[in-house]
Enzyme design. Structure first.
Site, PDB file in Angstrom:
ATOM      1  N   HIS A 224       0.843  -1.202   0.000  1.00 34.05           N
ATOM      2  CA  HIS A 224       0.000   0.000   0.000  1.00 34.05           C
ATOM      3  C   HIS A 224       0.881   1.256   0.000  1.00 34.05           C
ATOM      4  O   HIS A 224       0.804   2.080   0.934  1.00 34.05           O
ATOM      5  CB  HIS A 224      -0.902  -0.011   1.240  1.00 34.05           C
ATOM      6  CG  HIS A 224      -2.246   0.612   1.017  1.00 34.05           C
ATOM      7  ND1 HIS A 224      -3.257  -0.005   0.321  1.00 34.05           N
ATOM      8  CD2 HIS A 224      -2.748   1.813   1.401  1.00 34.05           C
ATOM      9  CE1 HIS A 224      -4.317   0.773   0.298  1.00 34.05           C
ATOM     10  NE2 HIS A 224      -4.033   1.895   0.942  1.00 34.05           N
ATOM     11  N   ARG A 232      -6.463   1.228  -7.949  1.00 35.40           N
ATOM     12  CA  ARG A 232      -6.512   1.574  -9.373  1.00 35.40           C
ATOM     13  C   ARG A 232      -5.132   1.443 -10.016  1.00 35.40           C
ATOM     14  O   ARG A 232      -4.994   0.914 -11.127  1.00 35.40           O
ATOM     15  CB  ARG A 232      -7.040   3.006  -9.534  1.00 35.40           C
ATOM     16  CG  ARG A 232      -8.539   3.143  -9.295  1.00 35.40           C
ATOM     17  CD  ARG A 232      -8.954   4.594  -9.114  1.00 35.40           C
ATOM     18  NE  ARG A 232      -8.538   5.112  -7.807  1.00 35.40           N
ATOM     19  CZ  ARG A 232      -8.556   6.391  -7.479  1.00 35.40           C
ATOM     20  NH1 ARG A 232      -8.942   7.303  -8.356  1.00 35.40           N
ATOM     21  NH2 ARG A 232      -8.189   6.779  -6.280  1.00 35.40           N
TER      22      ARG A 232
END
Length: 297
Positions: A224, A232
């Site tokens: 992340h 996306r």
């Protein structure tokens, strides 16, 4: 765009009852129930027979279909552009909807054509425009066969995150949590070494393209690296690598989002990669069937 059970039955040359069974068993990707009726994506392909339910058995089939596709006459520029336009609209809609964008498929198409939707936020409009620009950039990278790198990933993210200028293409500097997820993203000081490790493992992997990308996608989302736009960006990276390998891009449907989320948890909790790999393989098989059916016509 969606079709009815009757339309799907005629298209696949099976009974209406068979189509309903396939939908209820979750074998038609993207299909969902609305009241008593099933909504089926217009580009959904008839599910393969029972012999080909798993990723392991789909891999050689996918590879064979790619080889057949390469030997067929190429699609014309007009055919490719039409395929691209149709895919871009649905892909942008689905990828943004998974992340919470409320624009409908039709509204997404309108925004892509330069129109403004009343009572919808500027943020949601910018997400559509940013995703379109990022996908166009992906196509350019495919033509140039550019190797994946941290800079390339940041460049893609810069285009995706059109609504947050200060965070575009910049690794996050604060800890984050993903609500409901079985995994907690790494601390900010670990992002750079973890990204370096991920790219090295991906580059040196000898796994088939589907397994390789399923693992990369889960690990990327687990790191992340950005404050927003990771999903996306991650899905765009999957399509970048698929297209570089000669495959068509895939579009994970918003209606399959729970199955998609569960695939992440299956990996983190049970160390099971097959859930994500099976999903990728299923979508890829459908896309190849679509391309081959166009050439058959």
């Amino acid at each position: 765009m969606y079709i009815t059970v009757k339309q799907a039955a005629e298209k696949w040359m099976v009974s209406d009852r068979r189509v309903r069974i396939l939908c209820s068993e979750g074998k038609v990707l993207g299909a969902y129930r609305e009241g008593r009726a099933w909504k089926i994506p217009h580009d959904a392909i008839k599910p393969p027979d029972g012999r080909y339910k798993t990723k392991e058995s789909l891999i050689p089939i996918i590879e064979d279909k790619l080889e057949v596709l390469r030997k067929r006459r190429p699609l014309t520029a007009g055919e490719l552009e039409r395929l691209h336009e149709e895919f871009l609209t649905e892909y942008t809609y689905n990828s943004n909807a998974i992340e919470g964008n409320t624009l409908t498929l039709r509204e997404t198409d309108m925004v892509l054509r330069g129109l403004t939707i009343e009572q919808k936020s500027l943020k949601e409009h910018l997400e559509v425009i940013g995703h379109k620009e990022a996908f166009e950039y992906i196509r350019q990278l495919v033509r140039e066969n550019v190797q994946i790198s941290e800079k390339l990933i940041k460049d893609i993210h810069y285009l995706v995150l059109a609504d947050k200028k200060e965070d575009r293409g910049v690794y996050r500097r604060v800890p984050v949590r993903i609500m409901g997820a079985a995994h907690e993203p790494v601390q900010p000081y670990l992002i750079i070494p973890k990204m370096e490790e991920l790219l090295e493992q991906y580059t040196n992997s000898t796994e088939d393209i589907v397994t390789k990308l399923a693992r990369f996608h889960i690990e990327f989302e687990s790191i992340h690296p950005f404050i927003d736009g990771n999903g996306r960006t991650g899905r765009l990276l999957v399509n970048l690598e698929l297209m570089k390998a000669g495959y068509p891009p895939i579009d994970i449907k918003f209606t399959d989002r729970l199955k998609y989320y569960e695939a992440f948890d299956a990996y983190h909790v049970k160390h099971n990669l097959s859930a994500m790999a099976d999903m990728f393989a299923g979508y890829l098989n459908q896309r190849l069937d679509l391309y081959l059916s166009m050439l058959d016509e």
